[in-house]
Design a protein around this motif. Sequence first.
Motif, PDB file in Angstrom:
ATOM      1  N   ILE A 243      -0.140  -4.541   1.091  1.00 13.31           N
ATOM      2  CA  ILE A 243      -1.519  -3.937   0.807  1.00 13.31           C
ATOM      3  C   ILE A 243      -2.257  -4.814  -0.452  1.00 13.31           C
ATOM      4  O   ILE A 243      -3.479  -5.046  -0.082  1.00 13.31           O
ATOM      5  CB  ILE A 243      -1.231  -2.722  -0.215  1.00 13.31           C
ATOM      6  CG1 ILE A 243      -0.651  -1.653   0.676  1.00 13.31           C
ATOM      7  CG2 ILE A 243      -2.368  -2.203  -0.984  1.00 13.31           C
ATOM      8  CD1 ILE A 243      -1.893  -1.278   1.830  1.00 13.31           C
ATOM      9  N   GLN A 244      -1.494  -5.610  -1.080  1.00 10.20           N
ATOM     10  CA  GLN A 244      -2.309  -6.842  -1.851  1.00 10.20           C
ATOM     11  C   GLN A 244      -2.817  -7.766  -1.008  1.00 10.20           C
ATOM     12  O   GLN A 244      -3.867  -8.627  -1.333  1.00 10.20           O
ATOM     13  CB  GLN A 244      -1.251  -7.234  -3.036  1.00 10.20           C
ATOM     14  CG  GLN A 244      -0.755  -6.416  -4.093  1.00 10.20           C
ATOM     15  CD  GLN A 244       0.497  -6.905  -4.626  1.00 10.20           C
ATOM     16  OE1 GLN A 244       0.534  -7.878  -5.078  1.00 10.20           O
ATOM     17  NE2 GLN A 244       1.128  -6.025  -5.508  1.00 10.20           N
TER      18      GLN A 244
ATOM     19  N   GLY B 183      -9.928  -9.091   1.877  1.00 10.80           N
ATOM     20  CA  GLY B 183     -11.064  -8.171   2.119  1.00 10.80           C
ATOM     21  C   GLY B 183     -10.743  -6.903   2.957  1.00 10.80           C
ATOM     22  O   GLY B 183     -11.806  -6.347   3.322  1.00 10.80           O
TER      23      GLY B 183
ATOM     24  N   GLU C 107      -9.053  -3.291   3.445  1.00 10.23           N
ATOM     25  CA  GLU C 107      -8.699  -2.176   2.612  1.00 10.23           C
ATOM     26  C   GLU C 107      -8.023  -1.141   3.413  1.00 10.23           C
ATOM     27  O   GLU C 107      -7.988  -1.115   4.675  1.00 10.23           O
ATOM     28  CB  GLU C 107      -9.940  -1.083   2.120  1.00 10.23           C
ATOM     29  CG  GLU C 107     -10.728  -2.026   1.090  1.00 10.23           C
ATOM     30  CD  GLU C 107     -10.039  -2.595  -0.299  1.00 10.23           C
ATOM     31  OE1 GLU C 107      -9.086  -1.578  -0.502  1.00 10.23           O
ATOM     32  OE2 GLU C 107     -10.330  -3.309  -0.681  1.00 10.23           O
TER      33      GLU C 107
ATOM     34  N   LYS D 106      -3.519  -7.506   2.160  1.00  8.96           N
ATOM     35  CA  LYS D 106      -4.751  -7.394   2.802  1.00  8.96           C
ATOM     36  C   LYS D 106      -5.943  -7.296   2.010  1.00  8.96           C
ATOM     37  O   LYS D 106      -6.990  -7.513   2.512  1.00  8.96           O
ATOM     38  CB  LYS D 106      -4.585  -5.724   3.391  1.00  8.96           C
ATOM     39  CG  LYS D 106      -3.542  -5.787   4.414  1.00  8.96           C
ATOM     40  CD  LYS D 106      -3.233  -4.135   4.786  1.00  8.96           C
ATOM     41  CE  LYS D 106      -4.305  -3.539   5.491  1.00  8.96           C
ATOM     42  NZ  LYS D 106      -3.729  -2.023   6.159  1.00  8.96           N
ATOM     43  N   LYS D 107      -6.003  -6.636   0.583  1.00  6.59           N
ATOM     44  CA  LYS D 107      -7.269  -6.821  -0.061  1.00  6.59           C
ATOM     45  C   LYS D 107      -7.481  -8.306  -0.363  1.00  6.59           C
ATOM     46  O   LYS D 107      -8.598  -8.480  -0.482  1.00  6.59           O
ATOM     47  CB  LYS D 107      -6.439  -6.162  -1.460  1.00  6.59           C
ATOM     48  CG  LYS D 107      -6.492  -4.782  -1.468  1.00  6.59           C
ATOM     49  CD  LYS D 107      -6.281  -4.038  -2.665  1.00  6.59           C
ATOM     50  CE  LYS D 107      -6.195  -2.467  -2.711  1.00  6.59           C
ATOM     51  NZ  LYS D 107      -5.598  -1.861  -3.889  1.00  6.59           N
ATOM     52  N   TYR D 108      -6.614  -9.296  -0.546  1.00  4.98           N
ATOM     53  CA  TYR D 108      -7.075 -10.658  -0.626  1.00  4.98           C
ATOM     54  C   TYR D 108      -7.804 -11.044   0.585  1.00  4.98           C
ATOM     55  O   TYR D 108      -8.947 -11.886   0.356  1.00  4.98           O
ATOM     56  CB  TYR D 108      -5.736 -11.605  -0.992  1.00  4.98           C
ATOM     57  CG  TYR D 108      -6.020 -12.850  -0.812  1.00  4.98           C
ATOM     58  CD1 TYR D 108      -6.120 -13.350  -2.105  1.00  4.98           C
ATOM     59  CD2 TYR D 108      -5.877 -13.765   0.400  1.00  4.98           C
ATOM     60  CE1 TYR D 108      -6.138 -14.799  -2.153  1.00  4.98           C
ATOM     61  CE2 TYR D 108      -5.890 -15.094   0.263  1.00  4.98           C
ATOM     62  CZ  TYR D 108      -6.328 -15.818  -1.095  1.00  4.98           C
ATOM     63  OH  TYR D 108      -6.292 -16.963  -1.239  1.00  4.98           O
TER      64      TYR D 108
END
Length: 189
Positions: A180-181, A187, A189, A183-185
């Motif tokens: 999850i982290q 962009g 969600e 993926k956020k890196y």
Amino acid sequence: MSQRTLTFVTGNANKLKEIRAILGENFPLKLISLKLDLPELQGEINQVSIKKCQEAVHRLKKPVLVEDTSLCFNAWNGLPGPYVKCFLEKVQPEGLTKLLKGWDDKSAEAVCTFAFCCGECKDSDVVLFQGRAKGKIVDRRGSNDFGWGYIFQPDGFQQTYGELPKHVKNSISHRYKALIQFKKYFGVE
């Protein structure tokens, strides 16, 4: 225009399949795998992950993603930790449960650390993504798609990782939390 690729260093087809499922179809990079025997390093969890990533970039000369998974027994002050792979080779998952037989505290933490580097790979160039799941060590139950999953029962569940449906495991696991982290890196969600 072709999709950019990212080399995930693993020889484990199940792990690649699980990671692709968690990242989903809208992840901007195509994840390809490559088996590369990296040295089993010693040190703390983050140090091991950084050094593995640096070694993979040095050998492959391209962006890489590596994963290091730890299983930390609270009764043992975090051991076997990043050395769980060596423990598994010697005693098997059932042996891990036997190691805790003399201890009242069967609690444990599963830790997944992904290390990513997109170029030259100094310490400061490696980005870490870490997920943790608390649980306890139990006698073997369920399938063994991954080394010790059938002896780890996450908090809040009556099943081990090996018993949980894949879609449930993939929505609560230490690997999921780290991805999850990641993926956020990128962009997503």
